[in-house]
Design a protein around this motif. Structure first.
Motif, PDB file in Angstrom:
ATOM      1  N   VAL A 132       0.825  -1.204   0.000  1.00 14.20           N
ATOM      2  CA  VAL A 132       0.000   0.000   0.000  1.00 14.20           C
ATOM      3  C   VAL A 132       0.863   1.260   0.000  1.00 14.20           C
ATOM      4  N   LYS A 133       0.535   2.175  -0.875  1.00 13.03           N
ATOM      5  CA  LYS A 133       1.272   3.438  -0.942  1.00 13.03           C
ATOM      6  C   LYS A 133       0.680   4.398   0.097  1.00 13.03           C
ATOM      7  N   LEU A 134       1.532   5.000   0.856  1.00  8.14           N
ATOM      8  CA  LEU A 134       1.046   5.869   1.924  1.00  8.14           C
ATOM      9  C   LEU A 134       0.663   7.236   1.369  1.00  8.14           C
ATOM     10  N   ALA A 135      -0.524   7.313   0.810  1.00 10.32           N
ATOM     11  CA  ALA A 135      -0.992   8.587   0.271  1.00 10.32           C
ATOM     12  C   ALA A 135      -2.509   8.593   0.259  1.00 10.32           C
ATOM     13  N   TYR A 136      -3.069   9.751   0.096  1.00 12.04           N
ATOM     14  CA  TYR A 136      -4.520   9.887   0.100  1.00 12.04           C
ATOM     15  C   TYR A 136      -5.130   9.031  -0.994  1.00 12.04           C
ATOM     16  N   ILE A 137      -6.152   8.275  -0.628  1.00  8.79           N
ATOM     17  CA  ILE A 137      -6.822   7.399  -1.593  1.00  8.79           C
ATOM     18  C   ILE A 137      -7.903   8.206  -2.299  1.00  8.79           C
ATOM     19  N   ARG A 153     -11.600   4.445  -0.474  1.00  5.28           N
ATOM     20  CA  ARG A 153     -11.190   5.187   0.699  1.00  5.28           C
ATOM     21  C   ARG A 153     -12.128   4.921   1.872  1.00  5.28           C
ATOM     22  N   MET A 184     -11.558   1.477   3.196  1.00  4.86           N
ATOM     23  CA  MET A 184     -10.299   1.491   3.934  1.00  4.86           C
ATOM     24  C   MET A 184     -10.491   2.142   5.294  1.00  4.86           C
ATOM     25  N   TYR A 185     -11.209   3.228   5.295  1.00  8.26           N
ATOM     26  CA  TYR A 185     -11.440   3.960   6.542  1.00  8.26           C
ATOM     27  C   TYR A 185     -12.123   3.067   7.569  1.00  8.26           C
ATOM     28  N   ARG A 191      -9.688   0.202   8.757  1.00 11.24           N
ATOM     29  CA  ARG A 191      -8.570   0.677   9.575  1.00 11.24           C
ATOM     30  C   ARG A 191      -9.060   1.256  10.892  1.00 11.24           C
ATOM     31  N   LYS A 192     -10.203   1.902  10.838  1.00 10.24           N
ATOM     32  CA  LYS A 192     -10.768   2.475  12.062  1.00 10.24           C
ATOM     33  C   LYS A 192     -11.024   1.349  13.063  1.00 10.24           C
ATOM     34  N   ILE A 206     -11.702  10.204  16.065  1.00 12.30           N
ATOM     35  CA  ILE A 206     -11.486  10.200  14.623  1.00 12.30           C
ATOM     36  C   ILE A 206     -12.669  10.855  13.913  1.00 12.30           C
ATOM     37  N   TYR A 207     -12.358  11.852  13.118  1.00 13.82           N
ATOM     38  CA  TYR A 207     -13.363  12.518  12.293  1.00 13.82           C
ATOM     39  C   TYR A 207     -13.139  12.172  10.847  1.00 13.82           C
ATOM     40  N   SER A 208     -14.146  11.701  10.213  1.00  8.72           N
ATOM     41  CA  SER A 208     -14.032  11.537   8.772  1.00  8.72           C
ATOM     42  C   SER A 208     -14.996  12.496   8.094  1.00  8.72           C
ATOM     43  N   PRO A 209     -14.518  13.173   7.055  1.00  3.84           N
ATOM     44  CA  PRO A 209     -15.436  14.030   6.287  1.00  3.84           C
ATOM     45  C   PRO A 209     -16.531  13.172   5.648  1.00  3.84           C
TER      46      PRO A 209
END
Lengths: 204, 204
Positions: free
Chosen positions: A6-11, A17, A20-21, A24-25, A47-50
């Motif tokens: 996995v590349k560590l960058a915004y999905i 995403r 994944m959220y 992982r959460k 944890i806040y997710s938009p």
DNA sequence: CCGTCTATCTATAACGG
DNA sequence: TCCGTTATAGATAGACG
């Protein structure tokens, strides 16, 4: 072939995403939970997710509030302690500067007295309008000069057995005057203006 | 042989627990960091260990404070909303109870009137010292009784073509009195004392 | 205490239903 | 979107220096 690194960058992919959220959460919360159990620590995660209207709060809103109150309390105490430390430090600085100021005042007074003395030597009539403290200071200064003169003469007489003379005192007065003249008037509150000095040096 | 499956329980061994704490703390923080990066979420973690003087705060004390302020703000809003909801709920309850109370009062008044009526039937002189409202209520109640009697008689005459009689009214009055007597006086504010009732039932 | 190593365990990416 | 599966990447318990 499965499971690429996995590349560590915004999905950017929305569904991916969100999935994944969620995963992982869950993992994260499990981790926190295990840490709490294994090591008996107070831990919380917020944890806040938009993408999510509700924030995720572990172990519970109430538990999280408890932990963060503790944290806030501690940081506040630290802050107060820091302030206290800074305050005492500043007070120390002020005391130091005040001490130095008193020193400078004393030296300045001596310098003034010396000036008066020199002036008096040139024109004795000018001593008429001096105040009593000034005269006292003048007399004690003269006493010091005389003592110094005695010591010097004693040394000279021990080394060379010379006769007494009036020259040494005069030289001593001139040397003293020259020495005091080297001191800049930075701390001379008797003559310097009341304006604040602007610090232009770096890192102050 | 290495790596036995870790039991999810407090690690009593001091050194082992501390080591575990450090490792897992790092892992946890890494997880939070990755979640933030991958999903662009605001997340923070606060961990207190009794073994550690400093609390671990990720991403930073300032960042954590930001997140928790957001959270606090939200929970406060929620709390206020909840309070509002509860308030309106309670007001609804109060309105309901008030309505029921008014019903009970009305029934109670009727019961009183019935009592007076019965008393009056036994000893007509006792009607002398009734107030005007009571007399009015009494008269309207009698009107109702009469209406009820008329209806019953009409039904009876339709079914059996019987002659009119004075018995039915008396029976009706007795039945009504018996019926109202079954009602307990729990909500009878006219006779019940002002003391609060103690709820002893479970789960109230 | 601290870092390192390694065998193992666990979480999870990718996929299909 | 959610659940289940599977192979693998990553985490880590325990040992060692």
């Amino acid at each position: 072939m499965m499971r690429k690194k996995v590349k560590l960058a915004y999905i950017t992919n929305n569904a991916a995403r969100k999935a994944m959220y969620k995963k992982r959460k869950m993992g994260l919360i499990k981790e926190v939970s295990e840490l709490r159990t294994l090591c008996n620590v107070d831990a919380c995660a917020i944890i806040y997710s938009p993408d999510d209207s509700q924030p995720e709060v572990y172990p519970s809103p109430l538990g999280a509030v408890r932990v963060l109150a503790k944290f806030k309390n501690m940081t506040e105490k630290k802050h107060i302690k820091k302030m206290r430390d800074q305050e005492s430090f500043l007070q120390q600085c002020i005391a130091k500067v005040n001490e130095e100021l008193e020193n400078r005042r004393k030296k300045n007074r001596e310098k003034e007295i010396t000036k008066l003395l020199l002036k008096g030597l040139v024109a004795p009539s000018s001593l008429q309008d001096l105040s009593l403290p000034d005269l006292n200071g003048l007399s004690s200064l003269i006493d010091l000069y005389l003592k110094d003169i005695d010591q010097r003469m004693e040394k000279l007489s021990l080394g060379q057995t010379q006769e007494e003379d009036c020259k040494p005192p005069t030289v001593a007065v001139q040397v003293e005057a020259a020495t005091t003249a080297e001191c800049p008037s930075e701390f001379d509150d008797q003559h310097a203006g009341g304006g604040a000095t602007a610090a232009t040096g770096p890192g102050i």
